[in-house]
Design an enzyme around this catalytic site. Structure first.
Site, mmCIF file in Angstrom:
data_model
loop_
_atom_site.group_PDB
_atom_site.id
_atom_site.type_symbol
_atom_site.label_atom_id
_atom_site.label_comp_id
_atom_site.label_asym_id
_atom_site.label_seq_id
_atom_site.Cartn_x
_atom_site.Cartn_y
_atom_site.Cartn_z
ATOM 1 C CG ASN A 78 1.522 -5.148 4.705
ATOM 2 O OD1 ASN A 78 1.019 -4.387 5.525
ATOM 3 N ND2 ASN A 78 1.394 -4.952 3.397
ATOM 4 C CG HIS B 181 -1.143 3.814 4.575
ATOM 5 N ND1 HIS B 181 -1.920 3.256 5.587
ATOM 6 C CD2 HIS B 181 -0.662 2.769 3.852
ATOM 7 C CE1 HIS B 181 -1.913 1.947 5.460
ATOM 8 N NE2 HIS B 181 -1.156 1.619 4.409
ATOM 9 N N GLY C 274 -1.813 -4.393 1.331
ATOM 10 C CA GLY C 274 -1.870 -5.579 2.182
ATOM 11 C C GLY C 274 -0.903 -6.675 1.802
ATOM 12 C CB SER D 259 -0.928 0.010 1.219
ATOM 13 O OG SER D 259 -0.184 -0.100 2.420
ATOM 14 C CG ASP E 55 -3.470 5.182 8.078
ATOM 15 O OD1 ASP E 55 -2.574 6.045 8.049
ATOM 16 O OD2 ASP E 55 -3.677 4.393 7.143
#
Length: 231
Positions: free
Chosen positions: A124, A208, A96, A59, A205
Site C-alpha cells: 500500500n 488480490h 489497507g 490485505s 479487482d
C-alpha cells in the site's frame, strides 16, 4: 445357688459368648483387610504447544475476498503440517495497512509471543506513492525490534506500480533486499511472483489473489520457509 440365680448366670455367660463370637466375626471380616493403594490415573500431560509463526501484512496476508482457510497463512500451515513441521500460523493481516501501520501495531503482534514472523508489508505504500525512504525506515525498525527479541524474521518483497515511473519503482524495489541484507534475514524477492497480472489467479479487482493464486504463492515460498524455520 438357687435355680433363679443359676439361670441368670447362665444367661449372662451365654450373652458374653455371643458378643465375643460377634467381635471375632467382625475382626475376621474386616480387621485383616488392608487399605488398597489409591489408583493412579493416567497423567494427562498436555501436548507441547506448537511454535508460533505470525504472518504480518496487509490485505494480501489477510486474504481480502477469500475465506480464512483460503488465505496464504492457513494454506501455508497446512503445507507445513504435511511436511512434518507443526507450526501454528497466525494470520495478522490488516487490509489497507501501510508499513507505518504495521510498525504502530507491532506491540500487539508481540503479544502473540511469536517464534517467527513472516513480514509482507509495503504494497500500500507503493500504491499510494509514499516516500520509499519512509517505507525503508519502517521495515528497518520492525525487523530490528523483532530481532532484538530473538524472533526469527523473513521479509517478503513487493513492487510498486509502473505508472509511478522507473525512478520510483527502482527505489521502492531496492528497499527489501537492502533491509534483508542489513539484518541478515532471508528474503522472498517478490511475494506475488507468478500471480501478479495473472487474471486466472486473482479476484476481479486484479490486485488480490484468489484461492488458486494463494496456492501458487504458498508453493513458491514453501521450500524457503521450511529451510528458514528449521534453522
Amino acid at each position: 445357688m438357687d435355680q433363679f440365680a443359676f439361670q441368670n448366670s447362665c444367661r449372662t455367660t451365654g450373652d458374653r459368648v455371643k458378643n465375643l463370637i460377634a467381635v471375632l466375626v467382625i475382626f475376621l471380616l474386616f480387621g485383616c483387610q488392608t487399605t488398597p493403594p489409591p489408583q493412579s490415573t493416567p497423567s494427562s500431560t498436555p501436548k507441547a504447544a506448537r511454535p508460533v509463526l505470525v504472518a504480518v501484512g496487509d490485505s494480501l496476508t489477510e486474504g481480502l475476498g477469500v475465506q480464512p482457510e483460503e488465505a496464504y497463512p492457513a494454506q501455508l500451515q497446512a503445507r507445513l503440517s504435511e511436511a512434518g513441521l507443526e507450526w501454528e500460523v497466525i494470520n495478522s493481516g490488516v487490509s489497507g495497512e501501510t508499513s507505518s501501520g504495521a510498525l504502530t501495531r507491532l506491540d500487539w503482534v508481540l503479544k502473540t509471543k511469536p517464534d517467527a514472523v513472516l513480514l509482507i508489508t509495503g504494497a500500500n505504500d507503493g500504491l499510494r506513492g509514499l516516500d520509499p525512504e519512509l517505507t525503508r525506515q519502517n521495515l528497518d525498525a520492525i525487523v530490528s525490534e523483532l530481532k532484538s527479541q530473538n524472533i526469527k524474521v523473513m521479509l517478503g518483497g513487493m513492487k510498486a506500480p509502473p505508472n509511478l515511473g522507473d525512478d520510483y519503482t527502482s527505489q521502492f524495489e531496492s528497499i527489501y533486499p537492502a533491509v534483508a541484507e542489513k539484518h541478515g534475514v532471508p528474503l522472498i524477492p517478490f511475494f506475488l511472483e507468478g500471480v501478479a497480472k495473472a487474471p486466472e489467479l486473482n479476484l476481479e479487482d486484479g490486485k488480490h489473489p484468489n484461492p488458486e493464486g494463494y496456492a501458487v504463492i504458498v508453493q513458491n515460498i514453501l521450500e524457503p520457509v521450511k529451510v528458514w524455520l528449521k534453522n
